[in-house]
Design a protein around this motif. Sequence first.
Motif, short mmCIF file in Angstrom:
data_model
loop_
_atom_site.label_atom_id
_atom_site.label_comp_id
_atom_site.label_asym_id
_atom_site.label_seq_id
_atom_site.Cartn_x
_atom_site.Cartn_y
_atom_site.Cartn_z
N UNK A 95 46.11 52.42 46.62
CA UNK A 95 46.38 51.36 45.64
C UNK A 95 47.65 51.66 44.86
N UNK B 5 48.58 36.35 31.58
CA UNK B 5 48.85 37.04 32.85
C UNK B 5 49.16 36.03 33.94
N UNK C 4 52.82 35.86 35.86
CA UNK C 4 52.92 36.19 37.28
C UNK C 4 53.30 35.02 38.18
N UNK D 258 57.22 43.89 36.39
CA UNK D 258 55.78 44.16 36.39
C UNK D 258 55.34 45.08 35.27
N UNK E 165 52.80 44.32 32.37
CA UNK E 165 51.40 44.20 32.74
C UNK E 165 50.83 45.54 33.19
N UNK F 43 47.50 46.68 31.39
CA UNK F 43 46.24 46.20 31.97
C UNK F 43 45.08 47.19 31.84
N UNK G 1 41.88 45.20 30.73
CA UNK G 1 41.10 44.83 31.91
C UNK G 1 39.65 44.48 31.58
N UNK H 228 39.64 51.39 37.62
CA UNK H 228 40.86 50.92 36.96
C UNK H 228 42.03 50.90 37.94
N UNK H 229 42.15 51.97 38.73
CA UNK H 229 43.26 52.01 39.70
C UNK H 229 43.11 50.90 40.72
N UNK H 230 41.86 50.64 41.15
CA UNK H 230 41.67 49.63 42.18
C UNK H 230 41.99 48.22 41.66
N UNK H 231 42.02 48.03 40.35
CA UNK H 231 42.36 46.71 39.79
C UNK H 231 43.85 46.46 39.78
N UNK H 232 44.65 47.53 39.86
CA UNK H 232 46.11 47.38 39.70
C UNK H 232 46.70 46.24 40.54
N UNK H 233 46.42 46.20 41.87
CA UNK H 233 47.07 45.14 42.67
C UNK H 233 46.76 43.73 42.18
N UNK H 234 45.57 43.55 41.59
CA UNK H 234 45.20 42.23 41.11
C UNK H 234 46.13 41.74 40.01
N UNK H 235 46.65 42.67 39.23
CA UNK H 235 47.48 42.27 38.09
C UNK H 235 48.96 42.16 38.44
N UNK H 236 49.32 42.58 39.65
CA UNK H 236 50.71 42.46 40.06
C UNK H 236 50.95 41.05 40.57
N UNK I 212 39.66 45.72 45.16
CA UNK I 212 39.22 46.37 43.92
C UNK I 212 38.62 45.37 42.95
#
Lengths: 309, 324
Positions: A36, A214, A218, A284, A287, A291, A295, B138-146, B200
């Motif tokens: 990720x 957000x 984006x 980016x 965010x 986040x 989150x 938290x790390x797995x959510x990262x792509x969702x916010x990009x 994620x």
Amino acid sequence: MMEKIKNSRGVGKRSLGRKIFIVCNTIFLLLCSFTFLAPYINILAKSFNAAGDTMLGGVTFYPREFTWENYDVVLKDPNIGQSAIISLLRVIFGSLFSLFLQYSVAYVLLRKGLPGRSVIVMFFTIPMFISGGLIAEYIIYAKLNLYNNFLVYILPHSFSFYNMVIIRTYLMGIPESLLESARLDGAGEITILFKIMLPLSMPIVATILLWCAVAHWNDWARTLYFIDNEDLYTLQYRLLLAKKDVQELEKMIQNALESGRPLGTIEGDVSGESIQAAQTIITTVPIVLTYPFFQRYFVSGVTMGSVKE
Amino acid sequence: MSEVVETKTEVDFTESPQPQNPKRLSGKNSFSKNIPFYLILLPAVITVFMMQYLPMFGLLIAFKDYSAKAGIFGSPWADMGGFANFVTIFETPKFMDAVWNTLWLNVLSLVFSFPAPVILALLINEVGHTGFKRTVQTISYLPHFLSVAAVTMMVNQLLDEYGLLNAILKPLGLEPVYLLKDADAFVPTYVITEIWRTVGWGTIVYLATITGINSDLYEAAQIDGANRFQQVTKITLPSILPTTMILLIMKMGTLLGSSFEMVYGLQTTAWKDEVIATAIYKFGINQSEYGLSTALGLMQGVIAFSLTFIANTISKKVANISMW
């Protein structure tokens, strides 16, 4: 609470198979986390790497020749500055306007005996299922003078039925007696809305504002569809253009190689990978840095929506 | 605008003579007493009407021989009883290619990216250490916010001739790959990127459902001698089945509606595949084939709704799980 259940299930009789599973699971999840993060860290490394050196390839997770120059180039570009302002204005006004619409409908629908309530609900539900589609929107928005107009970022699709329901669910938790007593004291509906309801529902207001912010930050498709004026480009759209530029560069290099032209004459025109990496990071980073803190507002929204019934 | 106001007064007219609801405080909830509420509602009604309802009339374009001069209502009806545009779509390879590409991409992402969050959620749920669990989530959510623009830029740099992928392959002694120039690499790249982007975030619903499972069930199973794996297959999986089914039904509706941003963003000189959404944009806005593009969009909408409806009906019959 969760942990207690966990422990009561796990502790005591950890078999060998269980131990092997835990090790494998941990390694797998670490690998997933790496996957990720890896592309982003790679971009980060490139953005701090000297542009000429990046062209040679092989930059992985740390800059080989550290430099601030890429950021310098991007931040000094007047187009980027202009786009950042547009992006920021879009986020602020777009989110506030969306919240305003959704909140006002949620507030009105709280009133059970309102004449015509079911018609109002239907009026706001139908657009969830039927839409004119891109071309019809394109034609109609052009007629409404929204083409090349900043308002096209704010007005279309500003109302979300889903968000409205979430706000309403929250507002229903505010005791009705509070409103009734305010009404008896002679407060008007608008006063009640701003002086009582709004301060009491700040948590949901913050959540919805974040969601909208957000999404606005984006999005770039709307710029592609409806904006032709460079002054109104957003940061994300500039990023997309930069990405598309790489292909232009490749095509140009290809053509140059085929026709035997020296490469030096074209290179200067199009920004290199490191500059684009820096642009990606700048676009980016607001965010990515925040986040982890917000989150949970998003997570609570997802679960709220799914456990609604 | 006028229409909306009309319907409102009409409703008031028919409803107010009858007592609304015996439980109401005073019973005189008249229209005039509610005027402040209608005023508060007004901005939302106007905005939704202008931005969402007006374009619905634009759907007529699908049945017309549209010309910008004559406008939506002035343009003549298309041939073949208005269905000429639809017939043209079926006869034009570039449109049908887009339809098949969309279907193919979505079937693939249904097969691969739909189960992925279920598996990841089950694995995350097995983690005992809270801190590690939270960090992984938290790390797995990262792509969702990009943004998709950033994601496609990253894919581009990752798969580049001199990119990260080849930088990793080289020390392993593997041949470098030139995926960006390989037309066949588009579909796998799309599917893998979609999994990376959504997996994620997709775990949230499943993890919330798993948390809600009654712990007595697990204790009873343990007393009966069920091992961990059996507990997962016999308790956890059946418990998340309703959630999974609902998400699957909703996913059916998107079988023809792949993400415009992802496909358009990924497209390069080598990756030229069009999907319905990009075809509508390119042929509609860039080449002004308004009638055909609107017809294509309408077709997509109708099929999407039918698929959702069919999936829901089947699920209702088979598993008694329904969206509505």
